[in-house]
Design a protein around this motif. Sequence first.
Motif, PDB file in Angstrom:
ATOM      1  N   VAL A  25      40.347 -72.123   2.881  1.00 24.35           N
ATOM      2  CA  VAL A  25      40.279 -72.079   4.341  1.00 24.35           C
ATOM      3  C   VAL A  25      41.645 -71.789   4.953  1.00 24.35           C
ATOM      4  O   VAL A  25      41.768 -70.988   5.883  1.00 24.35           O
ATOM      5  N   GLU A  26      42.657 -72.430   4.432  1.00 27.82           N
ATOM      6  CA  GLU A  26      43.998 -72.387   5.029  1.00 27.82           C
ATOM      7  C   GLU A  26      44.503 -70.974   5.327  1.00 27.82           C
ATOM      8  O   GLU A  26      44.957 -70.714   6.448  1.00 27.82           O
ATOM      9  N   ILE A  60      35.331 -74.233  13.874  1.00 24.22           N
ATOM     10  CA  ILE A  60      35.122 -75.008  12.653  1.00 24.22           C
ATOM     11  C   ILE A  60      34.110 -76.107  12.897  1.00 24.22           C
ATOM     12  O   ILE A  60      34.017 -76.637  14.002  1.00 24.22           O
ATOM     13  N   ASP A  61      33.341 -76.402  11.859  1.00 22.23           N
ATOM     14  CA  ASP A  61      32.373 -77.491  11.944  1.00 22.23           C
ATOM     15  C   ASP A  61      32.287 -78.186  10.598  1.00 22.23           C
ATOM     16  O   ASP A  61      32.306 -77.533   9.553  1.00 22.23           O
ATOM     17  N   PHE A  62      32.210 -79.503  10.647  1.00 19.79           N
ATOM     18  CA  PHE A  62      32.031 -80.316   9.450  1.00 19.79           C
ATOM     19  C   PHE A  62      30.732 -81.086   9.555  1.00 19.79           C
ATOM     20  O   PHE A  62      30.361 -81.539  10.635  1.00 19.79           O
ATOM     21  N   GLU A  63      30.073 -81.261   8.434  1.00 21.68           N
ATOM     22  CA  GLU A  63      28.981 -82.220   8.314  1.00 21.68           C
ATOM     23  C   GLU A  63      29.483 -83.310   7.373  1.00 21.68           C
ATOM     24  O   GLU A  63      30.256 -83.026   6.449  1.00 21.68           O
ATOM     25  N   THR A  64      29.075 -84.544   7.636  1.00 18.03           N
ATOM     26  CA  THR A  64      29.526 -85.665   6.815  1.00 18.03           C
ATOM     27  C   THR A  64      28.349 -86.322   6.110  1.00 18.03           C
ATOM     28  O   THR A  64      27.219 -86.295   6.586  1.00 18.03           O
ATOM     29  N   ALA A  65      28.654 -86.924   4.967  1.00 10.75           N
ATOM     30  CA  ALA A  65      27.635 -87.550   4.132  1.00 10.75           C
ATOM     31  C   ALA A  65      27.271 -88.956   4.604  1.00 10.75           C
ATOM     32  O   ALA A  65      26.159 -89.424   4.360  1.00 10.75           O
ATOM     33  N   ASN A  66      28.212 -89.609   5.260  1.00  8.84           N
ATOM     34  CA  ASN A  66      27.995 -90.988   5.704  1.00  8.84           C
ATOM     35  C   ASN A  66      28.872 -91.238   6.925  1.00  8.84           C
ATOM     36  O   ASN A  66      29.400 -90.284   7.495  1.00  8.84           O
ATOM     37  N   ASN A  67      29.044 -92.462   7.314  1.00  7.27           N
ATOM     38  CA  ASN A  67      29.807 -92.765   8.529  1.00  7.27           C
ATOM     39  C   ASN A  67      31.320 -92.707   8.350  1.00  7.27           C
ATOM     40  O   ASN A  67      32.056 -92.851   9.321  1.00  7.27           O
ATOM     41  N   GLU A  68      31.782 -92.495   7.141  1.00  3.78           N
ATOM     42  CA  GLU A  68      33.218 -92.359   6.899  1.00  3.78           C
ATOM     43  C   GLU A  68      33.650 -90.949   7.265  1.00  3.78           C
ATOM     44  O   GLU A  68      33.042 -89.973   6.824  1.00  3.78           O
ATOM     45  N   ARG A  69      34.709 -90.835   8.049  1.00  3.90           N
ATOM     46  CA  ARG A  69      35.186 -89.507   8.475  1.00  3.90           C
ATOM     47  C   ARG A  69      35.693 -88.680   7.294  1.00  3.90           C
ATOM     48  O   ARG A  69      35.768 -87.465   7.366  1.00  3.90           O
ATOM     49  N   THR A  70      36.013 -89.328   6.197  1.00  9.25           N
ATOM     50  CA  THR A  70      36.483 -88.609   5.003  1.00  9.25           C
ATOM     51  C   THR A  70      35.336 -87.982   4.212  1.00  9.25           C
ATOM     52  O   THR A  70      35.583 -87.238   3.269  1.00  9.25           O
ATOM     53  N   ASP A  84      35.707 -62.957  10.111  1.00  7.98           N
ATOM     54  CA  ASP A  84      35.496 -63.620   8.834  1.00  7.98           C
ATOM     55  C   ASP A  84      34.657 -64.869   9.051  1.00  7.98           C
ATOM     56  O   ASP A  84      34.701 -65.475  10.121  1.00  7.98           O
ATOM     57  N   THR A  85      33.903 -65.223   8.034  1.00  9.64           N
ATOM     58  CA  THR A  85      33.177 -66.491   8.031  1.00  9.64           C
ATOM     59  C   THR A  85      33.375 -67.146   6.678  1.00  9.64           C
ATOM     60  O   THR A  85      33.659 -66.465   5.674  1.00  9.64           O
ATOM     61  N   PHE A  86      33.219 -68.446   6.657  1.00 10.16           N
ATOM     62  CA  PHE A  86      33.381 -69.199   5.420  1.00 10.16           C
ATOM     63  C   PHE A  86      32.447 -70.392   5.473  1.00 10.16           C
ATOM     64  O   PHE A  86      32.345 -71.055   6.504  1.00 10.16           O
ATOM     65  N   TYR A  87      31.776 -70.655   4.358  1.00 11.31           N
ATOM     66  CA  TYR A  87      30.934 -71.841   4.236  1.00 11.31           C
ATOM     67  C   TYR A  87      31.096 -72.392   2.838  1.00 11.31           C
ATOM     68  O   TYR A  87      31.142 -71.636   1.859  1.00 11.31           O
TER      69      TYR A  87
END
Length: 165
Positions: free
Chosen positions: A77-78, A9-19, A36-39
Motif C-alpha cells: 500500500v505504502e 481507504i477503508d478497513f474492515e475489522t474482525a472484532n472490536n479491537e482497532r488492531t 489504481d485500486t488495491f484490495y
Amino acid sequence: MTMENFAAIDFETANNERTSICSIGLVVVREGEITDTFYSLVQPEPNYYSYWCSRVHGLTRADTDEARVFPYVWAEVEPLIEGLPLVAHNKAFDENCLKAVFRCYGMDYPDYPFLCTLRASRRAFPQAPDHQLHTVSELCGFHLLHHHHALADAEACAWIAREIL
C-alpha cells in the motif's frame, strides 16, 4: 474547487479491537481520475472474529487464516499512497485503526494527513436523512452495491471526495 489527488481507504475489522483489520480497500485518485485500486485480506490481530463484525462484512477466520499480516500488506500500500492525503468516510474509525495497527506491529507511523467525507457530507447535505456511506454516495451519483466490502466502500468514498471535498 475539487480535490484531485488523494487515496480513499477503508478497513474492515474482525472484532472490536482497532488492531483487528481483516481487509483493506484503497482507491488512488490522481488528477481527478481513479488510477489504481488495491484490495487485500489481512490476518487480524487479535485473530478472532466477533459475530457482529462477521455479520456486517461477511468475513470469518476461514477467509483470513492464510492471509498476510498487516506489515506485509502495508508494504504494498505504502508506495501507492506516497505523497497523498488519505480520505475515509468516518475518518476517526479508519485513522484509529491505522494508528493502532502501526503501534501493534512496532511500525513508525508517518502521520498521514486524513480527511473525512462523513464530516464533509454533513455540511454538503444537511437535509439528508442520514450520512451513512451508502446514502451519501447515492447523493453524489454513485450506487454502492457491496457495502462493507473494503474496496467497494473505498470506491464510494473516492466518489464522494471527488464531489464534495
